[in-house]
Design an enzyme around this catalytic site. Structure first.
Site, PDB file in Angstrom:
ATOM      1  N   ILE A 253       0.838  -1.207   0.000  1.00 46.21           N
ATOM      2  CA  ILE A 253       0.000   0.000   0.000  1.00 46.21           C
ATOM      3  C   ILE A 253       0.874   1.260   0.000  1.00 46.21           C
ATOM      4  O   ILE A 253       0.612   2.211  -0.747  1.00 46.21           O
ATOM      5  CB  ILE A 253      -0.960  -0.016   1.212  1.00 46.21           C
ATOM      6  CG1 ILE A 253      -1.889  -1.239   1.117  1.00 46.21           C
ATOM      7  CG2 ILE A 253      -1.779   1.275   1.271  1.00 46.21           C
ATOM      8  CD1 ILE A 253      -2.696  -1.522   2.374  1.00 46.21           C
TER       9      ILE A 253
ATOM     10  N   CYS B 153      -3.459   5.559   7.416  1.00 47.74           N
ATOM     11  CA  CYS B 153      -4.417   4.541   6.949  1.00 47.74           C
ATOM     12  C   CYS B 153      -3.885   3.162   7.314  1.00 47.74           C
ATOM     13  O   CYS B 153      -4.213   2.178   6.650  1.00 47.74           O
ATOM     14  CB  CYS B 153      -4.606   4.619   5.440  1.00 47.74           C
ATOM     15  SG  CYS B 153      -5.532   6.050   4.909  1.00 47.74           S
ATOM     16  N   SER B 154      -3.022   3.077   8.336  1.00 49.01           N
ATOM     17  CA  SER B 154      -2.487   1.754   8.707  1.00 49.01           C
ATOM     18  C   SER B 154      -3.284   1.210   9.895  1.00 49.01           C
ATOM     19  O   SER B 154      -4.354   0.620   9.711  1.00 49.01           O
ATOM     20  CB  SER B 154      -0.992   1.838   8.996  1.00 49.01           C
ATOM     21  OG  SER B 154      -0.697   2.732  10.059  1.00 49.01           O
ATOM     22  N   ARG B 155      -2.801   1.432  11.097  1.00 48.15           N
ATOM     23  CA  ARG B 155      -3.550   1.066  12.300  1.00 48.15           C
ATOM     24  C   ARG B 155      -3.407   2.213  13.301  1.00 48.15           C
ATOM     25  O   ARG B 155      -2.336   2.826  13.410  1.00 48.15           O
ATOM     26  CB  ARG B 155      -2.999  -0.220  12.925  1.00 48.15           C
ATOM     27  CG  ARG B 155      -3.397  -1.497  12.195  1.00 48.15           C
ATOM     28  CD  ARG B 155      -4.880  -1.835  12.396  1.00 48.15           C
ATOM     29  NE  ARG B 155      -5.257  -3.087  11.747  1.00 48.15           N
ATOM     30  CZ  ARG B 155      -5.765  -3.178  10.510  1.00 48.15           C
ATOM     31  NH1 ARG B 155      -5.962  -2.099   9.790  1.00 48.15           N
ATOM     32  NH2 ARG B 155      -6.093  -4.349  10.007  1.00 48.15           N
TER      33      ARG B 155
ATOM     34  N   GLU C 258     -10.393   2.289  18.511  1.00 45.34           N
ATOM     35  CA  GLU C 258     -11.630   2.284  17.718  1.00 45.34           C
ATOM     36  C   GLU C 258     -12.727   1.547  18.463  1.00 45.34           C
ATOM     37  O   GLU C 258     -12.449   0.547  19.108  1.00 45.34           O
ATOM     38  CB  GLU C 258     -11.366   1.631  16.355  1.00 45.34           C
ATOM     39  CG  GLU C 258     -10.504   2.514  15.483  1.00 45.34           C
ATOM     40  CD  GLU C 258     -10.273   1.960  14.092  1.00 45.34           C
ATOM     41  OE1 GLU C 258     -11.083   1.156  13.615  1.00 45.34           O
ATOM     42  OE2 GLU C 258      -9.268   2.351  13.489  1.00 45.34           O
TER      43      GLU C 258
ATOM     44  N   HIS D 108     -12.442   4.362   9.299  1.00 43.96           N
ATOM     45  CA  HIS D 108     -11.778   3.125   8.838  1.00 43.96           C
ATOM     46  C   HIS D 108     -12.413   2.603   7.532  1.00 43.96           C
ATOM     47  O   HIS D 108     -12.862   1.457   7.468  1.00 43.96           O
ATOM     48  CB  HIS D 108     -11.844   2.049   9.938  1.00 43.96           C
ATOM     49  CG  HIS D 108     -10.731   1.036   9.841  1.00 43.96           C
ATOM     50  ND1 HIS D 108     -10.172   0.432  10.942  1.00 43.96           N
ATOM     51  CD2 HIS D 108     -10.085   0.504   8.760  1.00 43.96           C
ATOM     52  CE1 HIS D 108      -9.229  -0.426  10.550  1.00 43.96           C
ATOM     53  NE2 HIS D 108      -9.167  -0.393   9.230  1.00 43.96           N
ATOM     54  N   ILE D 109     -12.404   3.481   6.532  1.00 50.53           N
ATOM     55  CA  ILE D 109     -13.050   3.135   5.251  1.00 50.53           C
ATOM     56  C   ILE D 109     -12.042   2.984   4.114  1.00 50.53           C
ATOM     57  O   ILE D 109     -12.429   2.943   2.945  1.00 50.53           O
ATOM     58  CB  ILE D 109     -14.099   4.201   4.847  1.00 50.53           C
ATOM     59  CG1 ILE D 109     -13.460   5.606   4.812  1.00 50.53           C
ATOM     60  CG2 ILE D 109     -15.307   4.175   5.762  1.00 50.53           C
ATOM     61  CD1 ILE D 109     -14.326   6.660   4.114  1.00 50.53           C
TER      62      ILE D 109
ATOM     63  N   SER E  73     -10.400   0.663   2.750  1.00 48.90           N
ATOM     64  CA  SER E  73     -10.557  -0.429   1.770  1.00 48.90           C
ATOM     65  C   SER E  73     -11.979  -0.511   1.217  1.00 48.90           C
ATOM     66  O   SER E  73     -12.334  -1.478   0.544  1.00 48.90           O
ATOM     67  CB  SER E  73     -10.181  -1.768   2.415  1.00 48.90           C
ATOM     68  OG  SER E  73     -11.115  -2.102   3.428  1.00 48.90           O
TER      69      SER E  73
HETATM   70  N1  LIG Z   1      -7.161   1.527   6.950  1.00 48.67           N
HETATM   71  C1  LIG Z   1      -7.468   0.421   6.311  1.00 48.67           C
HETATM   72  O1  LIG Z   1      -8.616   0.135   6.019  1.00 48.67           O
HETATM   73  C2  LIG Z   1      -6.362  -0.505   5.902  1.00 48.67           C
HETATM   74  C3  LIG Z   1      -6.510  -1.209   4.710  1.00 48.67           C
HETATM   75  C4  LIG Z   1      -5.490  -2.078   4.352  1.00 48.67           C
HETATM   76  C5  LIG Z   1      -4.386  -2.235   5.154  1.00 48.67           C
HETATM   77  N2  LIG Z   1      -4.288  -1.531   6.306  1.00 48.67           N
HETATM   78  C6  LIG Z   1      -3.093  -1.658   7.144  1.00 48.67           C
HETATM   79  O2  LIG Z   1      -1.962  -1.419   6.321  1.00 48.67           O
HETATM   80  C7  LIG Z   1      -0.944  -2.349   6.647  1.00 48.67           C
HETATM   81  C8  LIG Z   1      -0.019  -2.522   5.474  1.00 48.67           C
HETATM   82  O3  LIG Z   1      -0.626  -3.275   4.448  1.00 48.67           O
HETATM   83  P1  LIG Z   1       0.207  -3.768   3.175  1.00 48.67           P
HETATM   84  O4  LIG Z   1      -0.666  -4.627   2.375  1.00 48.67           O
HETATM   85  O5  LIG Z   1       0.876  -2.611   2.527  1.00 48.67           O
HETATM   86  O6  LIG Z   1       1.302  -4.660   3.921  1.00 48.67           O
HETATM   87  P2  LIG Z   1       2.811  -4.924   3.503  1.00 48.67           P
HETATM   88  O7  LIG Z   1       3.247  -6.053   4.346  1.00 48.67           O
HETATM   89  O8  LIG Z   1       2.930  -5.034   2.026  1.00 48.67           O
HETATM   90  O9  LIG Z   1       3.573  -3.582   3.942  1.00 48.67           O
HETATM   91  C9  LIG Z   1       3.921  -3.283   5.246  1.00 48.67           C
HETATM   92  C10 LIG Z   1       5.312  -2.702   5.220  1.00 48.67           C
HETATM   93  O10 LIG Z   1       5.657  -2.244   6.524  1.00 48.67           O
HETATM   94  C11 LIG Z   1       7.046  -2.450   6.674  1.00 48.67           C
HETATM   95  N3  LIG Z   1       7.424  -2.373   8.072  1.00 48.67           N
HETATM   96  C12 LIG Z   1       7.256  -3.298   9.043  1.00 48.67           C
HETATM   97  N4  LIG Z   1       7.767  -2.851  10.202  1.00 48.67           N
HETATM   98  C13 LIG Z   1       8.275  -1.619   9.952  1.00 48.67           C
HETATM   99  C14 LIG Z   1       8.930  -0.651  10.739  1.00 48.67           C
HETATM  100  N5  LIG Z   1       9.185  -0.860  12.022  1.00 48.67           N
HETATM  101  N6  LIG Z   1       9.288   0.512  10.162  1.00 48.67           N
HETATM  102  C15 LIG Z   1       9.040   0.738   8.846  1.00 48.67           C
HETATM  103  N7  LIG Z   1       8.418  -0.152   8.042  1.00 48.67           N
HETATM  104  C16 LIG Z   1       8.041  -1.310   8.589  1.00 48.67           C
HETATM  105  C17 LIG Z   1       7.275  -3.822   6.052  1.00 48.67           C
HETATM  106  O11 LIG Z   1       8.629  -4.048   5.745  1.00 48.67           O
HETATM  107  C18 LIG Z   1       6.387  -3.738   4.825  1.00 48.67           C
HETATM  108  O12 LIG Z   1       7.090  -3.276   3.690  1.00 48.67           O
HETATM  109  C19 LIG Z   1      -1.713  -3.605   7.074  1.00 48.67           C
HETATM  110  O13 LIG Z   1      -0.964  -4.419   7.931  1.00 48.67           O
HETATM  111  C20 LIG Z   1      -2.935  -3.044   7.754  1.00 48.67           C
HETATM  112  O14 LIG Z   1      -2.720  -2.939   9.138  1.00 48.67           O
HETATM  113  C21 LIG Z   1      -5.263  -0.681   6.694  1.00 48.67           C
HETATM  114  O1  LIG Z   2      -6.261  -4.473   7.338  1.00 51.13           O
HETATM  115  C1  LIG Z   2      -7.216  -4.259   6.595  1.00 51.13           C
HETATM  116  O2  LIG Z   2      -7.483  -4.980   5.621  1.00 51.13           O
HETATM  117  C2  LIG Z   2      -8.075  -3.051   6.808  1.00 51.13           C
HETATM  118  O3  LIG Z   2      -7.874  -2.413   7.986  1.00 51.13           O
HETATM  119  C3  LIG Z   2      -9.512  -3.227   6.472  1.00 51.13           C
HETATM  120  O4  LIG Z   2      -9.586  -3.292   5.122  1.00 51.13           O
END
Ligand SMILES: NC(=O)c1ccc[n+]([C@@H]2O[C@H](COP(=O)([O-])OP(=O)(O)OC[C@H]3O[C@@H](n4cnc5c(N)ncnc54)[C@H](O)[C@@H]3O)[C@@H](O)[C@H]2O)c1
Ligand SMILES: O=C(O)[C@H](O)CO
Length: 394
Positions: A176, A271-273, A302, A320-321, A323
């Site tokens: 992402i 948009c992570s956690r 949350e 938290h929208i 996705s």
């Molecule tokens: N808000 C939402 O609805 C939503 C939607 C999708 C994903 N997410 C969150 O986004 C996160 C990432 O998703 P993704 O598919 O890109 O995952 P991904 O595994 O492809 O990317 C995560 C990246 O974080 C890096 N990372 C881990 N620890 C780190 C640190 N200490 N410092 C810097 N970088 C670090 C990893 O090396 C990796 O490249 C998910 O785990 C989820 O929690 C949220």
């Molecule tokens: O981790 C995820 O997939 C999101 O937070 C919800 O889409």
């Protein structure tokens, strides 16, 4: 014990019992399960976050697999209950699985699935939207308009930041984070600085090639830099977007001290956690720095916001929208269902969870595989991998 009252049942005579703790978008996921002899039970109870007791009641005495949500606490108690009921698999309908105790699942030999890839662009687009909305103060201006306060054009009305030529910072340049970086670099001609534990080679190549294209056309080229520390990103970037996984290393990654190192007019997007940011410290920082702006999709506790956040004009908050596009949510449901089905049927695990497109093609049968199992090394699976395993670099 709280007993869920409302259940929708599909294919009552199916051999395998699969429970979904929530109704999920689309019907393809249900049909795929039914075609493979599953009885599908969907909890339709009007309660957003199910408790552990609610889910134990849903699992009951016999359950082959569960599709669950990121709001649920999948730990020792639930995996023990699923194991007692003969369960083999659990899948989050999410890519993030910080709500799952994978060690507990391993202990009971239960496969844990997630849904990578299908939400990459959708989530990145929301991060880009929040970046833009914060830079151009769109929410404040909308509220102003609706409040009937607009009485004519003014040179100083809602002046914001121009993104072109500024620096975008990405922390966590995985799937992402890299997709977001490409959007901001290509869409707004921003320079990139990123921090990740791994090198984002494809992203670097993309920015290099785009920079060369711009230069060849007489424009200022864009640039990239891989920062050696997160602090370097915080100091140098004008817009910073957070995309790491949530774990011990990223909890409160953004705290009071780090906020203080950021530019006074910076924009921070998450948009992570939620727990990646110390939200109490953030509220204080927003109060002290009115030109600092944030766009938040996720929150530390949350569904709550820390006191004061909702009053801050320099914060944009959405529930938290990230996705939440139709295609993505239907795809997430499909991947989650196929993770569970694959384990029940003894299928192998898909070799590359970054390439899940074959599972999402509505016009073809999906591969006989579990698309993404995060504890595949520990859980014993029959068969062999369909394609060579490859690292999860974006
Ligand atoms: N808000 C939402 O609805 C939503 C939607 C999708 C994903 N997410 C969150 O986004 C996160 C990432 O998703 P993704 O598919 O890109 O995952 P991904 O595994 O492809 O990317 C995560 C990246 O974080 C890096 N990372 C881990 N620890 C780190 C640190 N200490 N410092 C810097 N970088 C670090 C990893 O090396 C990796 O490249 C998910 O785990 C989820 O929690 C949220
Ligand atoms: O981790 C995820 O997939 C999101 O937070 C919800 O889409």
């Amino acid at each position: 014990m709280a007993k869920p009252v409302s259940i929708e049942v599909w294919n009552p005579n199916g051999k395998y019992r699969v429970v979904s703790t929530k109704p999920m978008p689309g019907t393809r996921w249900i049909n795929l399960l039914i075609e493979q002899d599953c009885r599908v039970e969907i909890c339709t109870q009007k309660k957003t976050i199910l408790s552990v007791e609610d889910i134990i009641a849903l699992i009951g005495d016999k359950c082959d697999g569960v599709i669950g949500q990121l709001t649920e606490d999948w730990g020792e108690t639930l995996f023990a209950a699923l194991s007692r009921a003969g369960g083999k698999a659990f899948s989050n309908m999410a890519v993030g699985y910080n709500n799952v105790d994978v060690n507990a699942a391993n202990k009971y030999g239960i496969a844990v699935g997630n849904t990578p890839g299908v939400l990459t662009e959708t989530t990145a687009e929301l991060a880009a939207s929040l970046s833009l909305a914060a830079a151009r103060r769109i929410v404040e201006a909308d509220e102003f308009m609706r409040a009937g306060l607009y009485d004519g054009w003014l040179p100083n009305l809602f002046v914001g930041n121009l993104l072109k030529g500024q620096t975008v910072g990405v922390i966590g340049a995985g799937r992402i984070g890299s997709a977001y970086a490409r959007m901001m670099v290509e869409g707004f001609k921003m320079n990139l600085i990123y921090y990740d534990l791994y090198q984002a080679t494809r992203l670097e190549k993309f920015v290099t090639a785009y920079g060369q294209f711009l230069k060849a056309n007489g424009e200022q080229p864009v640039t990239w830099k891989r920062a050696s520390s997160m602090d370097e990103v915080l100091r140098e970037a004008d817009v910073i977007s957070l995309h790491p996984v949530l774990d011990k290393t990223t909890y409160h990654l953004i705290n009071k001290e780090r906020l203080a190192t950021m530019k006074k007019e910076a924009i921070l997007v998450n948009c992570s956690r939620g727990p990646v940011i110390d939200e109490v410290a953030l509220v204080e920082h927003l109060k002290q720095n009115p030109m600092f702006r944030v766009g938040l999709d996720v929150f530390e506790d949350e569904p709550y916001m820390k006191p004061g956040l909702s009053e801050m004009k320099n914060a944009i908050v959405v529930p938290h929208i990230a996705s939440a596009s139709k295609w993505t949510r239907e795809g997430m449901a499909t991947l989650a269902a196929l993770n569970v089905l694959g384990k029940i049927k003894g299928y192998p695990i898909w070799g590359n969870p970054n390439q899940v497109e074959p599972f999402l093609n509505e016009n073809a049968q999906p591969p006989a595989a579990s698309p993404s199992i995060v504890n595949s090394k520990v859980c014993r699976f029959q068969g062999f991998k369909l394609s060579a395993a490859s690292p999860h670099r974006a």
